[in-house]
Design a protein around this motif. Structure first.
Motif, PDB file in Angstrom:
ATOM      1  N   VAL A 232     -20.164 -42.819  14.696  1.00  0.00           N
ATOM      2  CA  VAL A 232     -21.524 -42.292  14.826  1.00  0.00           C
ATOM      3  C   VAL A 232     -21.477 -41.202  15.896  1.00  0.00           C
ATOM      4  O   VAL A 232     -20.989 -41.440  17.006  1.00  0.00           O
ATOM      5  CB  VAL A 232     -22.524 -43.398  15.215  1.00  0.00           C
ATOM      6  N   PRO A 233     -21.932 -39.981  15.572  1.00  0.00           N
ATOM      7  CA  PRO A 233     -21.832 -38.884  16.540  1.00  0.00           C
ATOM      8  C   PRO A 233     -22.989 -38.890  17.541  1.00  0.00           C
ATOM      9  O   PRO A 233     -24.159 -38.986  17.163  1.00  0.00           O
ATOM     10  CB  PRO A 233     -21.901 -37.632  15.644  1.00  0.00           C
ATOM     11  N   PHE A 234     -22.650 -38.801  18.818  1.00  0.00           N
ATOM     12  CA  PHE A 234     -23.658 -38.661  19.869  1.00  0.00           C
ATOM     13  C   PHE A 234     -23.437 -37.331  20.586  1.00  0.00           C
ATOM     14  O   PHE A 234     -22.332 -37.036  21.031  1.00  0.00           O
ATOM     15  CB  PHE A 234     -23.572 -39.814  20.875  1.00  0.00           C
ATOM     16  N   ARG A 235     -24.509 -36.546  20.645  1.00  0.00           N
ATOM     17  CA  ARG A 235     -24.428 -35.252  21.333  1.00  0.00           C
ATOM     18  C   ARG A 235     -24.792 -35.409  22.800  1.00  0.00           C
ATOM     19  O   ARG A 235     -25.723 -36.135  23.139  1.00  0.00           O
ATOM     20  CB  ARG A 235     -25.385 -34.241  20.681  1.00  0.00           C
ATOM     21  N   GLY A 236     -24.043 -34.722  23.654  1.00  0.00           N
ATOM     22  CA  GLY A 236     -24.363 -34.685  25.077  1.00  0.00           C
ATOM     23  C   GLY A 236     -24.669 -33.254  25.484  1.00  0.00           C
ATOM     24  O   GLY A 236     -23.841 -32.367  25.308  1.00  0.00           O
ATOM     25  N   ASP A 237     -25.888 -33.021  25.992  1.00  0.00           N
ATOM     26  CA  ASP A 237     -26.301 -31.682  26.414  1.00  0.00           C
ATOM     27  C   ASP A 237     -26.126 -31.547  27.924  1.00  0.00           C
ATOM     28  O   ASP A 237     -26.616 -32.389  28.689  1.00  0.00           O
ATOM     29  CB  ASP A 237     -27.774 -31.439  26.062  1.00  0.00           C
ATOM     30  N   TYR A 238     -25.452 -30.496  28.337  1.00  0.00           N
ATOM     31  CA  TYR A 238     -25.243 -30.230  29.758  1.00  0.00           C
ATOM     32  C   TYR A 238     -26.212 -29.164  30.263  1.00  0.00           C
ATOM     33  O   TYR A 238     -26.643 -28.279  29.515  1.00  0.00           O
ATOM     34  CB  TYR A 238     -23.815 -29.722  30.001  1.00  0.00           C
ATOM     35  N   LEU A 239     -26.529 -29.240  31.550  1.00  0.00           N
ATOM     36  CA  LEU A 239     -27.121 -28.129  32.284  1.00  0.00           C
ATOM     37  C   LEU A 239     -26.005 -27.491  33.087  1.00  0.00           C
ATOM     38  O   LEU A 239     -24.966 -28.124  33.334  1.00  0.00           O
ATOM     39  CB  LEU A 239     -28.229 -28.621  33.223  1.00  0.00           C
ATOM     40  N   VAL A 240     -26.187 -26.239  33.506  1.00  0.00           N
ATOM     41  CA  VAL A 240     -25.216 -25.603  34.404  1.00  0.00           C
ATOM     42  C   VAL A 240     -25.940 -25.088  35.648  1.00  0.00           C
ATOM     43  O   VAL A 240     -27.093 -24.635  35.566  1.00  0.00           O
ATOM     44  CB  VAL A 240     -24.451 -24.436  33.726  1.00  0.00           C
ATOM     45  N   LEU A 241     -25.268 -25.201  36.769  1.00  0.00           N
ATOM     46  CA  LEU A 241     -25.813 -24.662  38.014  1.00  0.00           C
ATOM     47  C   LEU A 241     -25.747 -23.142  37.988  1.00  0.00           C
ATOM     48  O   LEU A 241     -24.751 -22.561  37.540  1.00  0.00           O
ATOM     49  CB  LEU A 241     -24.981 -25.151  39.210  1.00  0.00           C
ATOM     50  N   LYS A 242     -26.793 -22.490  38.473  1.00  0.00           N
ATOM     51  CA  LYS A 242     -26.731 -21.036  38.630  1.00  0.00           C
ATOM     52  C   LYS A 242     -25.644 -20.699  39.658  1.00  0.00           C
ATOM     53  O   LYS A 242     -25.429 -21.463  40.605  1.00  0.00           O
ATOM     54  CB  LYS A 242     -28.090 -20.506  39.092  1.00  0.00           C
ATOM     55  N   PRO A 243     -24.944 -19.580  39.483  1.00  0.00           N
ATOM     56  CA  PRO A 243     -23.813 -19.252  40.366  1.00  0.00           C
ATOM     57  C   PRO A 243     -24.159 -19.281  41.857  1.00  0.00           C
ATOM     58  O   PRO A 243     -23.352 -19.740  42.669  1.00  0.00           O
ATOM     59  CB  PRO A 243     -23.416 -17.838  39.919  1.00  0.00           C
ATOM     60  N   GLU A 244     -25.363 -18.845  42.206  1.00  0.00           N
ATOM     61  CA  GLU A 244     -25.719 -18.814  43.632  1.00  0.00           C
ATOM     62  C   GLU A 244     -25.942 -20.214  44.209  1.00  0.00           C
ATOM     63  O   GLU A 244     -26.114 -20.366  45.424  1.00  0.00           O
ATOM     64  CB  GLU A 244     -26.972 -17.951  43.851  1.00  0.00           C
ATOM     65  N   LYS A 245     -25.915 -21.244  43.336  1.00  0.00           N
ATOM     66  CA  LYS A 245     -26.094 -22.625  43.801  1.00  0.00           C
ATOM     67  C   LYS A 245     -24.813 -23.459  43.700  1.00  0.00           C
ATOM     68  O   LYS A 245     -24.836 -24.669  43.913  1.00  0.00           O
ATOM     69  CB  LYS A 245     -27.213 -23.296  42.988  1.00  0.00           C
ATOM     70  N   HIS A 246     -23.699 -22.822  43.382  1.00  0.00           N
ATOM     71  CA  HIS A 246     -22.440 -23.567  43.255  1.00  0.00           C
ATOM     72  C   HIS A 246     -22.047 -24.278  44.543  1.00  0.00           C
ATOM     73  O   HIS A 246     -21.327 -25.284  44.515  1.00  0.00           O
ATOM     74  CB  HIS A 246     -21.307 -22.629  42.816  1.00  0.00           C
ATOM     75  N   TYR A 247     -22.512 -23.783  45.666  1.00  0.00           N
ATOM     76  CA  TYR A 247     -22.155 -24.384  46.963  1.00  0.00           C
ATOM     77  C   TYR A 247     -22.663 -25.821  47.094  1.00  0.00           C
ATOM     78  O   TYR A 247     -22.192 -26.581  47.951  1.00  0.00           O
ATOM     79  CB  TYR A 247     -22.695 -23.531  48.117  1.00  0.00           C
ATOM     80  N   LEU A 248     -23.611 -26.219  46.244  1.00  0.00           N
ATOM     81  CA  LEU A 248     -24.168 -27.569  46.334  1.00  0.00           C
ATOM     82  C   LEU A 248     -23.157 -28.655  45.952  1.00  0.00           C
ATOM     83  O   LEU A 248     -23.311 -29.815  46.344  1.00  0.00           O
ATOM     84  CB  LEU A 248     -25.395 -27.699  45.414  1.00  0.00           C
ATOM     85  N   VAL A 249     -22.138 -28.296  45.170  1.00  0.00           N
ATOM     86  CA  VAL A 249     -21.195 -29.288  44.623  1.00  0.00           C
ATOM     87  C   VAL A 249     -19.762 -28.839  44.885  1.00  0.00           C
ATOM     88  O   VAL A 249     -19.382 -27.723  44.526  1.00  0.00           O
ATOM     89  CB  VAL A 249     -21.418 -29.462  43.099  1.00  0.00           C
ATOM     90  N   LYS A 250     -18.969 -29.718  45.485  1.00  0.00           N
ATOM     91  CA  LYS A 250     -17.556 -29.396  45.758  1.00  0.00           C
ATOM     92  C   LYS A 250     -16.614 -30.081  44.763  1.00  0.00           C
ATOM     93  O   LYS A 250     -15.656 -29.495  44.293  1.00  0.00           O
ATOM     94  CB  LYS A 250     -17.204 -29.795  47.196  1.00  0.00           C
ATOM     95  N   GLY A 274     -15.023 -22.072  37.497  1.00  0.00           N
ATOM     96  CA  GLY A 274     -15.927 -21.905  38.630  1.00  0.00           C
ATOM     97  C   GLY A 274     -17.341 -22.384  38.373  1.00  0.00           C
ATOM     98  O   GLY A 274     -18.135 -22.516  39.319  1.00  0.00           O
ATOM     99  N   ASN A 275     -17.682 -22.660  37.111  1.00  0.00           N
ATOM    100  CA  ASN A 275     -19.018 -23.189  36.808  1.00  0.00           C
ATOM    101  C   ASN A 275     -19.134 -24.644  37.246  1.00  0.00           C
ATOM    102  O   ASN A 275     -18.120 -25.309  37.518  1.00  0.00           O
ATOM    103  CB  ASN A 275     -19.311 -23.084  35.304  1.00  0.00           C
ATOM    104  N   VAL A 276     -20.368 -25.125  37.313  1.00  0.00           N
ATOM    105  CA  VAL A 276     -20.620 -26.545  37.588  1.00  0.00           C
ATOM    106  C   VAL A 276     -21.543 -27.065  36.497  1.00  0.00           C
ATOM    107  O   VAL A 276     -22.638 -26.534  36.290  1.00  0.00           O
ATOM    108  CB  VAL A 276     -21.270 -26.758  38.976  1.00  0.00           C
ATOM    109  N   TRP A 277     -21.069 -28.093  35.763  1.00  0.00           N
ATOM    110  CA  TRP A 277     -21.865 -28.707  34.702  1.00  0.00           C
ATOM    111  C   TRP A 277     -22.586 -29.930  35.249  1.00  0.00           C
ATOM    112  O   TRP A 277     -22.017 -30.704  36.053  1.00  0.00           O
ATOM    113  CB  TRP A 277     -20.974 -29.137  33.542  1.00  0.00           C
ATOM    114  N   LEU A 278     -23.817 -30.137  34.788  1.00  0.00           N
ATOM    115  CA  LEU A 278     -24.632 -31.277  35.188  1.00  0.00           C
ATOM    116  C   LEU A 278     -25.063 -32.020  33.928  1.00  0.00           C
ATOM    117  O   LEU A 278     -25.603 -31.434  33.001  1.00  0.00           O
ATOM    118  CB  LEU A 278     -25.880 -30.809  35.950  1.00  0.00           C
ATOM    119  N   GLY A 279     -24.861 -33.311  33.904  1.00  0.00           N
ATOM    120  CA  GLY A 279     -25.229 -34.101  32.722  1.00  0.00           C
ATOM    121  C   GLY A 279     -24.026 -34.952  32.315  1.00  0.00           C
ATOM    122  O   GLY A 279     -23.198 -35.281  33.158  1.00  0.00           O
TER     123      GLY A 279
END
Length: 416
Positions: A232-250, A274-279
């Motif tokens: 059974v397929p389950f889709r996962g949708d990600y958000l991405v941090l805007k580049p100027e907010k990458h400093y929030l996550v190491k 260099g991107n940061v995915w959320l979700g």
């Protein structure tokens, strides 16, 4: 004609084909892939994490293969010059009720021989992740990130360099015994299996290994083997941090799993680019390779809804499922969950990102099949086919170890 045909050029199929040809250089191997490109689906649509093996039940195949697989993955990337970052992971307890579960996870990680695990307090969380808030966390410095599609393509190069053949745009539609040989030919006796494509092309072989991911149940059915467990397929949708907010996550920031719910929950994942995915969230996909919210395939949809296992899973998780759908539509709801870990995050800091589709194996009682499943069949065709029915996350991390195990199984079943 080939000794062994491997159907499916995702990371598991490629790792296994590579292992087989390195062990048996005198045999002929072919990989059959329905897409134009290799590693196009789960192998190219994932979070890119090298997992260390914390979550999985001690003694399970998942635990053993992940721990060994992570070690092999780092060694392989070093040897091949594939870039990775060992940026670590924090599993963060943000509520008091999560602390006992976090301690149990630490114990599980110890039993699984995960490297360098330690419990840290709120002060140490802030030292590791200045914008993250939590009561306590499990620190896994051995966790890393890599581009798994690049790793998969490197496996493919190894396979081809060793003399293997890769045939793309070949969608396996039938696996059957050859009816008869051309006059004066022993081909049918030596290569008794024929794999027919949806375009009518044919490839003959002695044995077949399928690593079909989202289509593993259908590949099993066309060879006369069992249709369950069902995919059974389950889709996962990600958000991405805007580049100027990458400093929030190491590094990777993960939640403490809640045993009441079928999926892990949202997390923060830095990427090699260099991107940061959320979700991600987790919602039923209406198409097995449906990466967009409106993607729909009538057969896939009917297959899913007609399966009693899915209906039972939905009934057990109605409220959870509705919440996942709501968070998929409204970014602010997803951000609210993420703010439990990084309070400074706002809806203005994120954009809609990519999606992945997970091939979730379900049994008829609505239980998620959590470990690896392999099966063959009986009779003329079934006895010459081995199906990888379920290769759940962390299959990418475990891929080289899975390849070793499947190669062992192929050797013993087919007496290569």
């Amino acid at each position: 004609s080939y000794d062994v045909a491997v159907v499916g050029a995702g990371i598991v199929g490629l790792a296994t084909a590579r292992e087989l040809i390195l062990r048996h250089p005198s045999l002929s191997f072919i990989i059959l892939e329905k897409e134009k490109e290799l590693a196009s689906h789960q192998s190219g649509h994932n979070s890119g994490v090298i997992h260390s093996g914390i979550y999985y039940k001690p003694g399970s195949l998942k635990a053993k293969l992940c721990v060994r697989g992570a070690t092999l993955a780092y060694e392989y990337c070093d040897k091949k010059g594939v870039p990775y970052k060992r940026c670590g992971k924090l599993i963060v307890a943000v509520e008091q009720e999560e602390v006992p579960r976090l301690r149990a996870l630490y114990q599980r990680g110890q039993e699984n021989s995960v490297r360098d695990l330690r419990m840290i307090d709120a002060k140490e969380i802030r030292e590791r992740e200045p914008y993250c808030r939590g009561l306590m966390a499990l620190d896994s410095p051995y966790t890393g990130i890599v581009d798994w599609r690049l790793v998969a393509l490197t496996y493919a190069k190894d396979f081809q360099d060793a003399g293997g053949t890769v045939l793309t745009e070949f969608e396996a539609a039938d696996i059957a015994m050859v009816a008869e040989s051309p006059a004066g030919s022993e081909e049918g006796m030596k290569y008794p299996i024929e794999i027919r494509s949806s375009k009518g092309e044919g490839v003959r072989c002695r044995y077949v290994l399928t690593c079909g991911g989202l289509y593993s149940d259908r590949l099993s059915q066309i060879s006369g083997c069992s249709s369950e467990p069902r995919i059974v397929p389950f889709r996962g949708d990600y958000l991405v941090l805007k580049p100027e907010k990458h400093y929030l996550v190491k590094g990777n920031i993960y939640p403490v799993p809640d045993p009441r719910f079928p999926f892990l929950g949202v997390h923060f994942t830095p990427r090699m680019d260099g991107n940061v995915w959320l979700g991600p969230n987790a919602v039923l996909a209406f198409k097995r390779e449906g990466y967009r919210i409106y993607d729909f395939n009538p057969r896939d949809f009917a297959d899913a809804l007609s399966f009693r296992g899915l209906r039972k899973l939905v009934l057990k998780n109605v409220v959870y499922g509705m919440g996942e759908m709501y968070r998929g539509i409204f970014m602010s709801a997803q951000v609210k969950l993420l703010q439990k870990y990084i309070p400074e995050l706002t809806v203005n800091d994120v954009l809609r990102g990519p999606a992945g589709v997970r091939a979730q194996a379900l049994d008829r009682d609505g239980n998620l099949v959590d470990d690896f499943v392999f099966d063959g069949g009986v009779g003329a065709v079934g006895s010459r086919v081995l199906h990888v029915r379920n290769a759940p996350s962390p299959a990418a991390t475990s891929s080289l170890a899975i390849g070793e195990m499947i190669a062992d199984e192929v050797q013993s079943r087919f007496s290569l």
